[in-house]
Write a protein that holds these residues in place. Structure first.
Motif, PDB file in Angstrom:
ATOM      1  N   GLN A   1       0.837  -1.196   0.000  1.00  0.00           N
ATOM      2  CA  GLN A   1       0.000   0.000   0.000  1.00  0.00           C
ATOM      3  C   GLN A   1       0.877   1.253   0.000  1.00  0.00           C
ATOM      4  O   GLN A   1       1.975   1.255   0.568  1.00  0.00           O
ATOM      5  CB  GLN A   1      -0.940  -0.025   1.207  1.00  0.00           C
ATOM      6  N   PRO A   2       0.420   2.360  -0.620  1.00  0.00           N
ATOM      7  CA  PRO A   2       1.276   3.538  -0.831  1.00  0.00           C
ATOM      8  C   PRO A   2       1.362   4.478   0.365  1.00  0.00           C
ATOM      9  O   PRO A   2       1.982   5.543   0.259  1.00  0.00           O
ATOM     10  CB  PRO A   2       0.607   4.237  -2.018  1.00  0.00           C
ATOM     11  N   THR A   3       0.761   4.123   1.492  1.00  0.00           N
ATOM     12  CA  THR A   3       0.745   4.983   2.667  1.00  0.00           C
ATOM     13  C   THR A   3       1.763   4.503   3.696  1.00  0.00           C
ATOM     14  O   THR A   3       2.320   3.411   3.577  1.00  0.00           O
ATOM     15  CB  THR A   3      -0.655   4.975   3.284  1.00  0.00           C
ATOM     16  N   THR A   4       1.983   5.296   4.760  1.00  0.00           N
ATOM     17  CA  THR A   4       2.922   4.895   5.806  1.00  0.00           C
ATOM     18  C   THR A   4       2.417   3.659   6.535  1.00  0.00           C
ATOM     19  O   THR A   4       3.183   2.731   6.802  1.00  0.00           O
ATOM     20  CB  THR A   4       3.134   6.042   6.808  1.00  0.00           C
ATOM     21  N   ASN A   5       1.139   3.657   6.873  1.00  0.00           N
ATOM     22  CA  ASN A   5       0.526   2.517   7.554  1.00  0.00           C
ATOM     23  C   ASN A   5      -0.479   1.849   6.637  1.00  0.00           C
ATOM     24  O   ASN A   5      -1.234   2.525   5.926  1.00  0.00           O
ATOM     25  CB  ASN A   5      -0.186   2.948   8.836  1.00  0.00           C
ATOM     26  N   ALA A   6      -0.493   0.519   6.658  1.00  0.00           N
ATOM     27  CA  ALA A   6      -1.472  -0.227   5.881  1.00  0.00           C
ATOM     28  C   ALA A   6      -2.847  -0.143   6.535  1.00  0.00           C
ATOM     29  O   ALA A   6      -2.975   0.091   7.738  1.00  0.00           O
ATOM     30  CB  ALA A   6      -1.047  -1.684   5.764  1.00  0.00           C
ATOM     31  N   THR A   7      -3.875  -0.356   5.751  1.00  0.00           N
ATOM     32  CA  THR A   7      -5.212  -0.559   6.294  1.00  0.00           C
ATOM     33  C   THR A   7      -5.327  -2.003   6.766  1.00  0.00           C
ATOM     34  O   THR A   7      -4.352  -2.775   6.715  1.00  0.00           O
ATOM     35  CB  THR A   7      -6.270  -0.283   5.230  1.00  0.00           C
TER      36      THR A   7
ATOM     37  N   VAL B   1       3.580  -0.843   9.383  1.00  0.00           N
ATOM     38  CA  VAL B   1       4.327   0.119   8.592  1.00  0.00           C
ATOM     39  C   VAL B   1       4.629  -0.561   7.253  1.00  0.00           C
ATOM     40  O   VAL B   1       5.212  -1.644   7.204  1.00  0.00           O
ATOM     41  CB  VAL B   1       5.628   0.539   9.300  1.00  0.00           C
ATOM     42  N   THR B   2       4.194   0.048   6.166  1.00  0.00           N
ATOM     43  CA  THR B   2       4.311  -0.556   4.846  1.00  0.00           C
ATOM     44  C   THR B   2       5.749  -0.489   4.330  1.00  0.00           C
ATOM     45  O   THR B   2       6.617   0.177   4.911  1.00  0.00           O
ATOM     46  CB  THR B   2       3.405   0.175   3.852  1.00  0.00           C
ATOM     47  N   LEU B   3       5.987  -1.166   3.217  1.00  0.00           N
ATOM     48  CA  LEU B   3       7.286  -1.031   2.562  1.00  0.00           C
ATOM     49  C   LEU B   3       7.558   0.428   2.209  1.00  0.00           C
ATOM     50  O   LEU B   3       8.673   0.928   2.396  1.00  0.00           O
ATOM     51  CB  LEU B   3       7.318  -1.906   1.301  1.00  0.00           C
ATOM     52  N   GLN B   4       6.543   1.122   1.730  1.00  0.00           N
ATOM     53  CA  GLN B   4       6.693   2.545   1.425  1.00  0.00           C
ATOM     54  C   GLN B   4       7.018   3.333   2.691  1.00  0.00           C
ATOM     55  O   GLN B   4       7.879   4.226   2.691  1.00  0.00           O
ATOM     56  CB  GLN B   4       5.392   3.083   0.810  1.00  0.00           C
ATOM     57  N   GLY B   5       6.368   2.989   3.791  1.00  0.00           N
ATOM     58  CA  GLY B   5       6.600   3.688   5.047  1.00  0.00           C
ATOM     59  C   GLY B   5       8.010   3.514   5.569  1.00  0.00           C
ATOM     60  O   GLY B   5       8.604   4.437   6.134  1.00  0.00           O
ATOM     61  N   ILE B   6       8.571   2.338   5.405  1.00  0.00           N
ATOM     62  CA  ILE B   6       9.927   2.067   5.867  1.00  0.00           C
ATOM     63  C   ILE B   6      10.971   2.709   4.959  1.00  0.00           C
ATOM     64  O   ILE B   6      11.978   3.245   5.420  1.00  0.00           O
ATOM     65  CB  ILE B   6      10.161   0.552   5.970  1.00  0.00           C
ATOM     66  N   LEU B   7      10.712   2.676   3.658  1.00  0.00           N
ATOM     67  CA  LEU B   7      11.736   3.098   2.708  1.00  0.00           C
ATOM     68  C   LEU B   7      11.702   4.591   2.394  1.00  0.00           C
ATOM     69  O   LEU B   7      12.619   5.104   1.771  1.00  0.00           O
ATOM     70  CB  LEU B   7      11.582   2.307   1.410  1.00  0.00           C
ATOM     71  N   ASN B   8      10.648   5.284   2.829  1.00  0.00           N
ATOM     72  CA  ASN B   8      10.522   6.705   2.529  1.00  0.00           C
ATOM     73  C   ASN B   8      11.151   7.524   3.654  1.00  0.00           C
ATOM     74  O   ASN B   8      10.610   7.578   4.760  1.00  0.00           O
ATOM     75  CB  ASN B   8       9.046   7.071   2.372  1.00  0.00           C
TER      76      ASN B   8
END
Length: 356
Positions: free
Chosen positions: A81-87, A119-126
Motif C-alpha cells: 500500500q502507498p501509505t505509511t501505515n497499511a489498512t 508500517v508498509t514497505l513505502q513507510g519504511i523506505l521513505n
C-alpha cells in the motif's frame, strides 16, 4: 526494492521500542483464526521432497485434529500500500505471507494471526516518514488483538511467533503484556522471534531457550552466510552489554541440517520480486502445495570479534542477500528452516502440555 539504510532500520527499532499502546480498532480483524473460512493459514501440507541428487518423493503431513495450544503469529513487512501505515485489508501479499510462514504450524497448534496497520514497505523506505514511521498504530493493533485473544482463549497455552516487523512488535508486546504478568507468562509456551534483533537481556523473566523442550523462553536468529558487515541491519545491537540472541536449532531438539520449506504458491508484489532474486534456482514444476529441499544447508550460531551474533548458513546453491549484503538472508529467516521450527515448537508444546 530500494536499499534500506542502517539509519532507517535503527529508527524503526527505536520507534517500536517507544510506541505506546494507544487506541486501536474496536474489533479485531483476524487474518487467520480457527473460526473462519478462506483462511490463508489453512493451506494444504502435502510436500514434494527434492533430495540433493534431485530425486523426488512425496510426504503428506497432517494438521493436528485437536491441538491443545495456540500459535499467535505477527507477519513481517509485506504491504505494498502507498501509505505509511497499511489498512486492515487482506491484500494478496498479506495472505501469501501467512501461508508461507504460519500455515505449517497447524501441524501442532491452532493459528491466530491478526491484521494490523503495519508500517508498509513505502513507510519504511521513505525517509520523509522518519522518525515516527507509524509504529504506534501497528503496536496498538497487535496488542489489542492479543488482549482479545487472551480474553476468549479459555486459558490455553500459546506460542508467539513472528518475523521482521512482526518480531519487533512482539518484542514490545512481551515487554508490555507478558514479561511482568506471571499469569500470562505461565501460558507462554515460547516466543519465536526471527529477524527482530531481540537481545539477551531485554526482559526480566523471559530468557533465550537453551535446550530441547524448554518452555517460556525465546527462539531467535537472523540468518547470514558471510559474517554480518559492520553496517548490517540484523545481528547487531547498540545496547551496551547486550548481544542479539541466536539459538542454534541443534541445541533445541532439531538438527544443524536445515529443513527448508516453501509453498509452490507464487508470492505477489514487491516481496515476490525479491524472492525471485533470493532463490533464483527454486523449482517451478512442483504441483504439491509445498516444496522441501533438505540436506542442502546447515545452520549454527556464530559470533564475530566485533559483537555480531547470527545463524551461519552454509550450503549450495546459496541464496542471494536481497536487497544488499547488509540484510543477509533475512528473507529466508523462517522458510529456510521451517521444518526445524516446526520440530522445535512441537517439542516445546509437548513439554508444556505435559506440565499443564
Amino acid at each position: 526494492m530500494p536499499r534500506l539504510s542502517l539509519a532507517v532500520a535503527l529508527v524503526l527499532a527505536a520507534a517500536f521500542a517507544l510506541a505506546a499502546a494507544g487506541s486501536a480498532s474496536a474489533k479485531t480483524v483476524w487474518l487467520c483464526s480457527p473460526q473462519q473460512a478462506n483462511d490463508p493459514c489453512d493451506y494444504g501440507l502435502t510436500t514434494t521432497v527434492i533430495a540433493p541428487d534431485d530425486s523426488r518423493s512425496t510426504q503428506a503431513p497432517k494438521a493436528a485434529s485437536h491441538p491443545k495450544v495456540d500459535c499467535f503469529y505477527v507477519y513481517p513487512t509485506v504491504s505494498d500500500q502507498p501509505t505509511t501505515n497499511a489498512t486492515l485489508a487482506k491484500d494478496p501479499e498479506v495472505k501469501a505471507i501467512a501461508t508461507y510462514e504460519a500455515s505449517r504450524y497447524r501441524q501442532d497448534c491452532r493459528v491466530w494471526a491478526p491484521m494490523y496497520r503495519q508500517v508498509t514497505l513505502q513507510g519504511i523506505l521513505n525517509p520523509s516518514n522518519i522518525p515516527g514511521l507509524g509504529a504506534g498504530k501497528a503496536q496498538a493493533d497487535v496488542e489489542a488483538a492479543f488482549k482479545d485473544y487472551l480474553k476468549h482463549s479459555h486459558g490455553r497455552g500459546f506460542v508467539l511467533f513472528g518475523h521482521s516487523q512482526g518480531s519487533f512488535v512482539l518484542r514490545q508486546l512481551i515487554a508490555h503484556l507478558v514479561d511482568g504478568k506471571p499469569a500470562v507468562r505461565r501460558r507462554m509456551v515460547s516466543a519465536m522471534l526471527f529477524g527482530g534483533n531481540v537481545t539477551n537481556k531485554e526482559f526480566k523473566h523471559v530468557r533465550p531457550c537453551t535446550k530441547a523442550g524448554q518452555t517460556g523462553c525465546i527462539v531467535a536468529w537472523s540468518m547470514f552466510h558471510d559474517p554480518p558487515p559492520a553496517d548490517a541491519l540484523f545481528g547487531r545491537t547498540t545496547a551496551k552489554g547486550h548481544h542479539v540472541v541466536c539459538t542454534s536449532p541443534n541445541k533445541l531438539g532439531s538438527s544443524s541440517n536445515l529443513e527448508p520449506l516453501q509453498p509452490s504458491l507464487k508470492f505477489p508484489g514487491t516481496i515476490g520480486a525479491a524472492l525471485s532474486i533470493f532463490e533464483p534456482f527454486a523449482p517451478t514444476d512442483v504441483t504439491t502445495p509445498w516444496i522441501a529441499e533438505p540436506h542442502r544447508y546447515t545452520g549454527s550460531c556464530a559470533t564475530t570479534a566485533d559483537g555480531a551474533s547470527y545463524l551461519k548458513v552454509d550450503g549450495t546453491p546459496q541464496p542471494t542477500p536481497v536487497p544488499a549484503a547488509t540484510w543477509g538472508l533475512h528473507l529466508g529467516d523462517m522458510n529456510l528452516a521451517m521444518g526445524n521450527l516446526v520440530t522445535i515448537a512441537r517439542k516445546q508444546i509437548a513439554a508444556y502440555v505435559a506440565k499443564h
